[in-house]
Design an enzyme around this catalytic site. Structure first.
Site, PDB file in Angstrom:
ATOM      1  N   THR A 298      38.638  88.744  29.073  1.00 22.93           N
ATOM      2  CA  THR A 298      38.179  87.597  29.858  1.00 22.93           C
ATOM      3  C   THR A 298      38.466  87.817  31.343  1.00 22.93           C
ATOM      4  O   THR A 298      39.476  88.439  31.701  1.00 22.93           O
ATOM      5  CB  THR A 298      38.857  86.305  29.367  1.00 22.93           C
TER       6      THR A 298
ATOM      7  N   LYS B 187      45.026  87.599  25.947  1.00 22.02           N
ATOM      8  CA  LYS B 187      44.056  88.642  26.278  1.00 22.02           C
ATOM      9  C   LYS B 187      44.703  89.764  27.088  1.00 22.02           C
ATOM     10  O   LYS B 187      44.352  90.932  26.949  1.00 22.02           O
ATOM     11  CB  LYS B 187      42.893  88.040  27.087  1.00 22.02           C
TER      12      LYS B 187
ATOM     13  N   SER C 296      46.699  80.495  31.136  1.00 22.61           N
ATOM     14  CA  SER C 296      46.986  79.714  29.917  1.00 22.61           C
ATOM     15  C   SER C 296      47.561  80.672  28.880  1.00 22.61           C
ATOM     16  O   SER C 296      47.448  81.902  29.021  1.00 22.61           O
ATOM     17  CB  SER C 296      45.699  79.081  29.353  1.00 22.61           C
TER      18      SER C 296
ATOM     19  N   TYR D 121      46.355  81.179  26.060  1.00 19.04           N
ATOM     20  CA  TYR D 121      45.193  81.930  25.551  1.00 19.04           C
ATOM     21  C   TYR D 121      44.887  83.124  26.455  1.00 19.04           C
ATOM     22  O   TYR D 121      44.769  84.257  25.988  1.00 19.04           O
ATOM     23  CB  TYR D 121      43.956  81.017  25.459  1.00 19.04           C
ATOM     24  N   HIS D 122      44.740  82.853  27.772  1.00 19.39           N
ATOM     25  CA  HIS D 122      44.397  83.952  28.675  1.00 19.39           C
ATOM     26  C   HIS D 122      45.490  85.035  28.648  1.00 19.39           C
ATOM     27  O   HIS D 122      45.193  86.224  28.742  1.00 19.39           O
ATOM     28  CB  HIS D 122      44.185  83.425  30.101  1.00 19.39           C
TER      29      HIS D 122
END
Ligand code: NAD
Ligand code: USQ
Length: 405
Positions: free
Chosen positions: A144, A185, A179, A181-182
């Site tokens: 991302t 990644k 975040s 989530y990020h």
């Protein structure tokens, strides 16, 4: 080519599986339907009524004669993934199978831990499975743009040349994700880079921007093939959300000042970029990073484009500045390079050309399905929920991943 699409029941994965199948590749999908379960857990639904995977694939076969195999299972379960890799023997493995919502990962400790285990362990398992069963397989991993954050310098494609105390080197571009989530990644990227170095695996990390739209040539063939279009505060991305808000007469939910700038791309370009990456594989041992987006916009720019598109449809679209529930720069420098996919031949679809057709009209068509209670943001980066008050069976039972760590 034999192509495995991990996460092929999801938004990007479904469009990609059909696109590659239409091009004559032998496609297999791996998915555990986790995303459909998360929708149930949160009480949300895609705006478009997606069909069960088996039905989607039956209709695809009737229309095109092409069979797409499905292997149902969890990529965090190594025994399952290993036998799937042995059965598929893919030339390319495209890995979409992750929990991809930043707000979901910020709900509370449990969702943060689940996201990182699901994503990091799934990718780690895939790296081991490739090494063990299919070492020549090209891994295409969805990363991302949010891995880089919003630095006050130009963002390069994966690597930056640095001079320090009279010496220089080419190093991974600094990561400042916003975040849990990020962050998952970023952890994935490091693990992939490491295994390319130590085992000679070949990998392309596609640092994708925010995807919008739902129509691709293949999805448009039949109603039964319709793709997701999420608009809720957890899984809905900003432009899809604004279009839905515009058609139901809800003021557009601009978080904070609206100067947050991101890279964006049409779902048709997602599938085009992935095809290009398949056809031009990384070399053995190479860890290649492409920034996968076509245009950049601030949130306020998007809001005013949606206002103009709304007017053309006779809608009066208002705009609201809500306190930003996230911790992010609301005004900042943003200039990210994105030439490598263009150099391989990508011909972008521009938002100005698709806003009405691919977004506003879809939102209009399905507006009777909108639940307006799902619009306003409730997840707050500064105040995660206290999860000891509620232990849900759903998350526990889905998170087989927790058992092994
Ligand atoms: P999605 O939630 O629609 O699809 C993900 C799919 O993976 C779902 O079908 C889900 O069931 C499956 N999955 C998740 N965990 C799994 C597991 N452990 N085992 C097996 N299957 C599992 O998400 P999407 O929007 O299609 O995103 C796909 C990928 O692209 C993600 O990695 C995401 O981070 C990345 N990405 C998405 C966007 C975007 O705007 N949608 C932008 C940039 C990057
Ligand atoms: N935003 C608003 N109003 C809204 C929703 C979002 O102002 O109603 C703002 C957010 O604060 C943020 C920006 O719009 O500044 C983008 O938010 P988003 O929810 O559209 O996208 P994001 O959370 O970044 O995540 C999405 C996908 C994720 C992918 C990422 C690409 O869900 O899987 O990794 O886009 S990127 O943003 O480049 O990291």
């Amino acid at each position: 080519m034999k192509i495995a699409v991990l996460g092929g029941d999801g938004y990007c994965g479904w469009a990609t599986a059909l696109h590659l199948s239409a091009r004559g590749h032998a496609v297999s999908i791996v998915d555990n339907y986790a995303r459909r379960q998360w929708d149930e857990e949160l009480g949300v639904q895609t705006l478009t009524p997606i069909r069960p995977l088996a039905e989607r694939l039956r209709v695809w076969k009737e229309l095109t004669g092409n069979t797409i195999e499905v292997l149902v299972g969890d990529v965090t379960d190594y025994d399952f993934l290993a036998s799937a890799m042995e059965a598929m023997e893919p030339d390319v493995a495209i890995h979409f199978a992750e929990q991809r919502s930043a707000p979901y990962s910020m709900i509370d400790r449990q969702h943060a831990a689940f996201t990182q285990v699901n994503n990091v362990v799934g990718t780690l398992n895939l790296l081991f499975a490739i090494r063990e069963f299919q070492p020549e397989c090209h891994l295409i991993k969805l990363g991302t743009m949010g891995e880089y954050g919003t630095p006050n310098i130009d963002i390069e494609e994966g690597y930056i040349e640095i001079q320090h105390n009279g010496r220089k080197d080419v190093l991974p571009f600094p990561k400042q994700p916003g975040s849990f989530y990020h962050l998952s990644k970023v952890h994935d990227s490091h693990n992939i880079m490491f295994t390319c170095k130590i085992w000679g695996l070949r990998a392309t990390d596609l640092n994708q921007g925010v995807v919008y739209g739902t129509m691709t040539d293949e999805v448009a063939l039949d109603e039964a093939l319709i793709n997701r279009f999420d608009y809720d505060e957890i899984f809905g991305t900003v432009l899809n959300r604004f279009c839905v808000q515009a058609v139901i007469g809800h003021p557009l939910t601009v978080y904070g000042r609206g100067g947050q700038t991101r890279g964006f791309l049409d779902i048709r370009d997602t599938v085009g970029c992935i095809e290009l990456a398949c056809l031009n594989p990384a070399a053995p041992g190479e860890f290649r990073v492409f920034n996968q987006f076509t245009e950049q916009f601030s949130v306020l720019e998007l809001a005013s484009m949606v206002q103009v598109a709304g007017e053309k449809l006779g809608l009066k679209v208002k705009l609201d500045h809500l306190p930003d529930p996230r911790v992010e720069a609301e005004q900042h420098y943003y200039h990210a390079k994105h030439s490598k996919l263009m150099d391989l031949g990508l011909k972008p679809h521009l938002l100005s050309e698709s806003l009405l057709d691919s977004l506003m009209n879809i939102a209009m068509t399905h507006r009777h399905r909108v639940d307006s209670a799902l619009i306003l943001p409730k997840v707050n980066w500064r105040e995660p929920r206290n999860d000891r008050r509620r232990a849900t069976g759903t998350l526990r039972s889905m998170a087989g991943a927790f058992d092994g760590v």
